[in-house]
Scaffold this motif. Structure first.
Motif, short mmCIF file in Angstrom:
data_model
loop_
_atom_site.label_atom_id
_atom_site.label_comp_id
_atom_site.label_asym_id
_atom_site.label_seq_id
_atom_site.Cartn_x
_atom_site.Cartn_y
_atom_site.Cartn_z
N ARG A 24 -6.76 -1.98 -0.97
CA ARG A 24 -6.24 -0.28 -1.88
C ARG A 24 -5.82 -0.58 -2.84
NH1 ARG A 24 -8.25 3.07 -3.62
NH2 ARG A 24 -7.83 5.57 -2.85
N ALA A 25 -4.13 -1.11 -2.40
CA ALA A 25 -2.97 -1.25 -2.97
C ALA A 25 -3.42 -1.66 -4.70
CB ALA A 25 -2.24 -2.22 -3.08
N TYR A 31 0.97 -1.39 -0.35
CA TYR A 31 -0.33 0.13 -0.21
C TYR A 31 1.00 0.95 0.24
CZ TYR A 31 -3.13 3.65 1.79
OH TYR A 31 -3.44 5.21 2.00
N GLU A 73 -6.66 -0.93 -5.91
CA GLU A 73 -7.29 -0.33 -6.10
C GLU A 73 -6.16 0.41 -7.31
OE1 GLU A 73 -9.55 1.36 -3.30
OE2 GLU A 73 -11.19 -0.84 -3.31
N LEU A 74 -5.34 0.73 -6.33
CA LEU A 74 -4.06 1.98 -7.00
C LEU A 74 -3.55 1.28 -7.86
CD1 LEU A 74 -4.08 3.40 -3.56
CD2 LEU A 74 -4.71 4.77 -5.21
N ILE A 109 2.40 1.57 -3.63
CA ILE A 109 1.57 1.90 -4.82
C ILE A 109 1.37 3.53 -4.12
CG2 ILE A 109 -0.30 1.22 -3.84
CD1 ILE A 109 1.53 -0.30 -6.81
N ARG A 110 1.21 3.87 -2.99
CA ARG A 110 0.73 4.78 -3.05
C ARG A 110 2.10 6.37 -3.51
NH1 ARG A 110 0.16 7.20 2.42
NH2 ARG A 110 -1.48 8.96 1.54
#
Length: 400
Positions: free
Chosen positions: A157-158, A22, A160-161, A25-26
């Motif tokens: 969430r990772a 996470y 999704e990104l 990737i952000r």
């Protein structure tokens, strides 16, 4: 011929690996997260999920404080199951001075914590045996969360990104070649990556050994078995209550929900008992362990002798000699661009957001002095050079 994908592969999808995925990737990096089974399928799924800032090494305390803030305000990422209960830390006379020093440090970095008296403690638990409770501190904002839900939320969430996730994909071997870092998988496939992150817990040395690392160069990480006993507490102790750390008996009692209590050990001697990382373990504790820790909670909270036994969960800590993680690049083993984040020693879940932040910054080539945390203290060389990470509470397991 395989060529580099530009990706970083993270091996291991527990709370550590998913948080790293996470965070990376952000930061705009390409990430592939793989696990030999599934998200949180290893020791993360056995964690009791405590979330606190009370540590006695300042760097680790800062990491815990940051992680607590993330886990307790998790809605932008997903669901952590965070529940605020507060935590009581009760010390015998021999530990008073070290805990007073610790409280001063924690307050200096912004942790809400302070001394409480016996009347306040009795307002949480009545009846309670106060023997050897000579100094009591209380951290009101701490509590517990759900490690499985948290890890799945980091992973989702990772994705999704833009991250890719492959479960049931076991990394068998890592090898540097002219194209990058090649990872061989158990399904017969192989792939070249720019970088590899090993968030591989107790299986770290097996993967290094299988990758050709000499026995003498393996990391000082050993598997240590830990049991947690789950009980249904009697009506007299029902309702939300803080976690109680019983330092005199080297035990902790996690009051979960209105009726469940988890009983675990703080005995550092258990950390030193090595187990085979490849051996299958079952969710059962020895008769000796059960007798000791059920006796401890019944002596402290007398009516718990009437508690109903539910189950025992058995997991393993990836222990290092100083009880702190190894976060480092392995170029000295001929594995440049291979990073290890293991040896979490029972702290992995509650530190996972900070660890994700650290590994992401490290891989981006940032200097630790310019970042939120000084990760240099977690390098592998400290064991060779005799510079183990120090703390105030040396003799209380997992309260480092």
């Amino acid at each position: 011929m395989s060529i580099s994908s530009g990706e970083t592969v993270i091996i291991g999808a527990g709370s550590t690996g998913t948080s790293i995925a996470y965070s990376m990737i952000r930061s705009g990096m390409k990430v592939n997260l793989v696990d030999m089974n599934g998200v949180a399928s290893g020791n993360t799924g056995k964690s009791s999920g405590l979330v606190r800032s009370h540590y006695s090494n300042e760097t680790v305390a800062r990491m815990a404080k940051f992680s607590h803030e993330v886990l307790s305000n998790f809605s932008e990422i997903g669901y952590s199951g965070y529940t605020k209960t507060g935590m009581v830390y009760a010390f015998p006379e021999a530990d008073i001075q070290s805990e007073k020093m610790n409280v001063e440090m924690l307050k200096r970095i912004g942790v809400e914590i302070g001394e409480i008296g016996s009347d306040r403690l009795k307002s949480f638990y009545d009846p309670i045996n106060m023997e050897n409770f000579d100094y009591i501190t209380f951290e009101p904002e701490s509590g517990y969360a759900d490690p499985v839900a948290t890890s799945n939320s980091f992973a989702s969430r990772a994705m999704e990104l833009g991250a890719t996730i492959n479960i049931n994909k076991k990394a068998k071997r890592i090898k540097k070649d002219e194209n990058g870092t090649r990872v061989y998988f158990s399904d017969g496939t192989e792939r070249v990556y720019d970088r590899v992150v090993m968030a591989t817990n107790i299986w770290t040395n097996k993967l290094l050994r299988d990758s050709g690392v000499d026995e003498s160069d393996l990391l000082p990480i050993n598997a240590s078995r830990h049991n947690v006993i789950y009980l249904r507490r009697p009506h007299l102790y029902a309702g939300p209550k803080p976690v109680l750390w019983d330092m005199a008996q080297l035990s902790y009692y996690k009051m979960e929900g209105d009726t469940i209590t988890a009983v675990g050990s703080l005995d550092p001697e258990l950390d030193k008992i090595q187990t085979d990382s490849e051996e299958e373990i079952f969710d059962e504790a020895s008769e000796e362990f059960m007798e000791k820790y059920l006796g401890n909670i019944s002596r402290r909270l007398p009516y718990m002798e009437n508690a109903e036994y539910i189950s025992t969960v058995s997991g393993r800590y990836d222990m290092t000699p100083d009880g702190e993680p190894i976060i480092d690049e392995l170029f000295h083993l001929g594995l440049g661009d291979v990073y290890v984040c293991a040896g979490l020693s029972g702290h992995g879940f509650k530190l996972s957001p900070a660890i994700g932040n650290i590994v992401s910054d490290m891989i981006q080539g940032k200097k630790s002095r310019d970042c939120m945390f000084d990760w240099e203290i977690f390098n592998r060389k400290r064991f060779r050079d005799g510079r183990l990470i120090g703390r105030n509470h040396e003799d209380i397991g997992t309260l480092y």
